[in-house]
Write a protein that holds these residues in place. Structure first.
Motif, PDB file in Angstrom:
ATOM      1  N   UNK A   1     -10.307   7.418 -28.753  1.00 15.36           N
ATOM      2  CA  UNK A   1     -10.298   8.785 -28.212  1.00 15.36           C
ATOM      3  C   UNK A   1      -9.297   9.662 -28.952  1.00 15.36           C
ATOM      4  N   UNK A   2      -8.929   9.282 -30.159  1.00 16.34           N
ATOM      5  CA  UNK A   2      -7.878  10.003 -30.870  1.00 16.34           C
ATOM      6  C   UNK A   2      -6.541   9.532 -30.348  1.00 16.34           C
ATOM      7  N   UNK A   3      -5.534   9.592 -31.181  1.00 17.46           N
ATOM      8  CA  UNK A   3      -4.216   9.076 -30.815  1.00 17.46           C
ATOM      9  C   UNK A   3      -3.497  10.112 -29.950  1.00 17.46           C
ATOM     10  N   UNK A   4      -3.393   9.860 -28.645  1.00 18.52           N
ATOM     11  CA  UNK A   4      -2.739  10.819 -27.743  1.00 18.52           C
ATOM     12  C   UNK A   4      -1.226  10.594 -27.741  1.00 18.52           C
ATOM     13  N   UNK A   5      -0.502  11.555 -27.153  1.00 21.16           N
ATOM     14  CA  UNK A   5       0.950  11.424 -27.040  1.00 21.16           C
ATOM     15  C   UNK A   5       1.304  10.180 -26.230  1.00 21.16           C
ATOM     16  N   UNK A   6       0.510   9.940 -25.149  1.00 19.57           N
ATOM     17  CA  UNK A   6       0.794   8.771 -24.319  1.00 19.57           C
ATOM     18  C   UNK A   6       0.546   7.476 -25.096  1.00 19.57           C
TER      19      UNK A   6
END
Lengths: 349, 168
Positions: free
Chosen positions: A229-234
Motif C-alpha cells: 500500500x506504499x510505505x506509510x509513516x506508520x
C-alpha cells in the motif's frame, strides 16, 4: 603532564588538552569552528575530510579555551591507526612536527584504544578487568580488557558494523544520513508487535556478530510494504522499531554472554552507537538483573574525538612510551598488538 | 564495447543464493591479475560486499571481510598483490577522494574493488570490469561488462572457469 591530543583517522578532526592531574582542560571538533570565517568560504561538506586546513585553528582554539600556551605542553598524542592512511598521515606529521618544534615527546595512539578508554574521562570510572563493547559505524567488537594495553578480542562483526546497519536501514526508509538518531526517533512511535526481525547469530555459539542479513531482511520488509500500500509513516516507525530492537537485542545478548564467559561483572560501552538511548536502557536493565554494571562515555565522547586520544596518549607517555624515529601510521592495526603499560610507571590521573 | 578474442565482453549470470554470490567472487579471484579495477554497482542490500568477500577470501585473506562503508577503503596485503576494497557510499563529493590520497591506491600492482563508484565519478580511473547487481526472484542477477582489453581477457577466463565449474 599536559598532553595535546589529535584525532584525524576518518571524518572528524578532533583536538583536546588533557592534564594528568587536572583532567580534561579543553576539547574541540571541526564542526565547532567557524571555518567559513577563517578561510573565506570553504564548503564544509567538501572539506569534511580535509584535516590539513582544520587542525591548526582547532589547536589554537583549545589552547585559548584552556588558557594555555604551547610552552605548557609536555607531549603530543595523535591517532596512528587504524583508519584512512591519508587522513592519519596528516595528523601524524602535524603532531610530530609540533612535538619536534616544542622539544617534547610524541606518541602514536590506537584509535580503538582511545574509544575503549573514553569512559575514563567521566567522574565515575570502571575498574579493570572489564569487557568492552566497541560499537560504531566502523566497528562492532567485544574485547576483554585487563589493563591498558592488555586486550583480548572476544568477538567482532563478520560483515557490517552495527552503526552502519543503522545508517543503511535509515537510507531504505528514506531518512537522512547518519541514520542512527533518525531510526531511534521513529522507533519511539513504532508498534513493537507488528514485525519481528531476526536476531542475527544469537542462536550460534561464540561472540561474533553479523548485521548484513538483517539489512537484507529490512530491505525485503520495506519492499513488501511498498508493494502492499506504499510505505506509510506508520510502516516506517514500525520497521524502525523492529530493526532497532533486533540490533539492541543482539548486542545485549552477546554482552551478557561475554560477561558470563569471562566471569566479569563490568561492561564498558563506547563508540557512536553507544549513544543510543534504547541500547543504554536495555543493557543497563539486562545487566542489573545479573548484578553487573555498565559504563559509557558522555555523548560527545562516544563518537570520534580528540579527548580520548589525549587521554590514552597521556597514560602511555606518562609510562615513558614515546615514538621511534620513523613516522608510522597503519590502516589496519589489531588492538591486541599493543604493548601493555608498564605498571610501575603507569598511573591514572 | 570491446570484443576480445571472439569472446563477448558482456556476461549475465544469476546468483540464486549467498553462496552462489561468494562463489562468483572466488571465480573472479582465480583469474584476476594486478592492475585490475572493478566497479560494483547495485542498491543497498544487493550483495556487493558479499561478492567482495568471496573474492578477497579466495585470494588468501583469512578472517572477516568487513564492509568498508565507514572507513571508505579496507586494504588487504595478499600473496604478491595489494587488494583495496573501496566503498564510496558516504562520499559527499568526488573531490573528497583527493583528500584521502586516492591516487596512491591505483597502481599497476594493486587490485581495486570499488562499491558505489558513481560517487567518485570524474576522479576514479575507468573500470576494467563493471558488475551491476539487481534482484532476480529471491536471488540476484549480475550484469558484467568488460570495458578494456585487460578486462576482456579476465572476463573471458572468468566465464570459462565458471562453465567448467558448472559442469562438475
Amino acid at each position: 603532564m599536559l598532553i595535546l591530543g589529535l584525532e584525524t583517522s576518518c571524518d572528524e578532526t578532533g583536538v583536546a588538552l588533557y592534564d594528568t592531574t587536572r583532567g580534561l582542560l579543553a576539547h574541540s571538533l571541526f564542526s565547532q569552528v567557524d571555518i567559513h570565517v577563517e578561510y573565506g568560504g570553504v564548503v564544509p561538506e567538501l572539506a569534511s575530510r580535509d584535516h590539513v586546513r582544520k587542525a591548526l585553528p582547532l589547536i589554537e582554539e583549545v589552547l585559548a579555551a584552556a588558557e594555555c600556551s604551547p610552552e605548557d605542553i609536555d607531549g603530543v598524542a595523535y591517532t596512528a591507526g587504524p583508519g584512512l592512511i591519508g587522513a592519519l598521515m596528516v595528523g601524524a606529521t602535524l603532531a610530530r612536527a609540533l612535538a619536534w618544534g616544542w622539544g617534547v615527546p610524541s606518541l602514536g595512539v590506537h584509535h580503538m584504544e582511545g574509544h575503549l578508554l573514553a569512559p575514563m574521562l567521566e567522574p565515575e570510572r570502571p575498574e579493570f578487568p572489564f569487557v568492552a563493547l566497541l560499537v560504531s559505524g566502523g566497528h562492532t567488537q567485544l574485547v576483554r580488557v585487563d589493563g591498558i594495553g592488555q586486550y583480548r578480542l572476544l568477538g567482532e562483526s563478520l560483515d557490517d558494523a552495527a552503526g552502519e546497519a543503522f545508517d543503511k536501514a535509515a537510507k531504505m526508509l528514506d531518512l537522512p544520513y547518519p541514520g542512527g538518531p533518525h531510526i531511534a526517533r521513529l522507533a519511539e512511535q513504532g508498534n513493537p508487535d507488528r514485525f519481528n526481525f531476526p536476531r542475527p547469530m544469537v542462536n550460534r555459539p561464540g561472540l561474533d556478530f553479523s548485521f548484513s542479513g538483517l539489512k537484507t531482511y529490512t530491505l525485503n520488509t520495506v519492499n513488501d510494504c511498498r508493494e502492499a500500500s506504499g510505505l506509510t509513516e506508520q510502516d516506517k516507525c514500525d520497521i524502525a522499531r523492529a530493526f532497532e530492537e533486533a540490533v539492541v537485542g543482539t548486542l545485549v545478548i552477546k554482552c551478557r554472554r561475554a560477561l558470563q564467559q569471562e566471569q566479569l561483572s563490568t561492561l564498558v560501552m563506547a563508540g557512536g552507537v553507544s549513544a543510543n538511548r534504547n541500547l543504554r536502557a536495555s543493557l543497563g536493565k539486562a545487566l542489573a538483573k545479573e548484578g553487573a554494571r555498565v559504563f559509557y562515555p558522555a555523548p560527545e565522547f562516544c563518537t570520534d574525538n580528540g579527548a580520548m586520544i589525549a587521554y590514552a596518549g597521556a597514560q602511555r607517555l606518562l609510562a615513558g612510551q614515546v615514538d621511534g624515529e620513523n613516522t608510522a601510521v597503519r590502516a589496519r592495526w589489531p588492538m591486541t598488538e599493543l604493548p601493555p603499560l608498564n605498571e610501575q610507571q603507569g598511573a591514572g590521573a | 564495447m570491446i570484443d576480445v578474442s571472439g569472446q563477448a565482453a558482456e556476461w549475465v549470470v544469476e546468483a540464486p543464493e549467498e553462496t552462489a554470490m561468494t562463489d562468483l567472487g572466488a571465480g573472479l579471484a582465480a583469474v584476476c591479475c594486478p592492475g585490475l579495477v572493478i566497479y560494483l554497482e547495485g542498491e543497498l542490500g544487493m550483495g556487493k560486499t558479499t561478492f567482495s568477500r568471496g573474492l578477497i577470501r579466495a585470494m588468501g585473506h583469512e578472517g572477516a571481510v568487513k564492509s568498508p562503508t565507514y572507513t571508505l577503503v579496507e586494504p588487504y596485503a595478499l600473496a604478491g598483490v595489494e587488494v583495496y576494497h573501496f566503498d564510496l557510499y558516504r562520499l559527499g563529493d568526488p573531490e573528497e577522494l583527493e583528500f584521502m590520497g586516492v591516487r596512491d591506491y591505483f597502481r599497476p600492482d594493486s587490485i581495486c574493488l570499488i562499491e558505489w563508484p558513481v560517487r567518485g565519478r570524474g576522479i576514479l580511473p575507468p573500470a576494467d570490469i563493471g558488475i551491476t547487481i539487481a534482484p532476480a526472484g529471491s536471488g540476484r542477477r549480475l550484469h558484467i561488462q568488460a570495458s578494456t582489453e585487460l578486462g576482456g581477457s579476465v572476463l573471458a577466463r572468468w566465464r570459462q572457469k565458471h562453465r567448467s565449474q558448472q559442469r562438475q
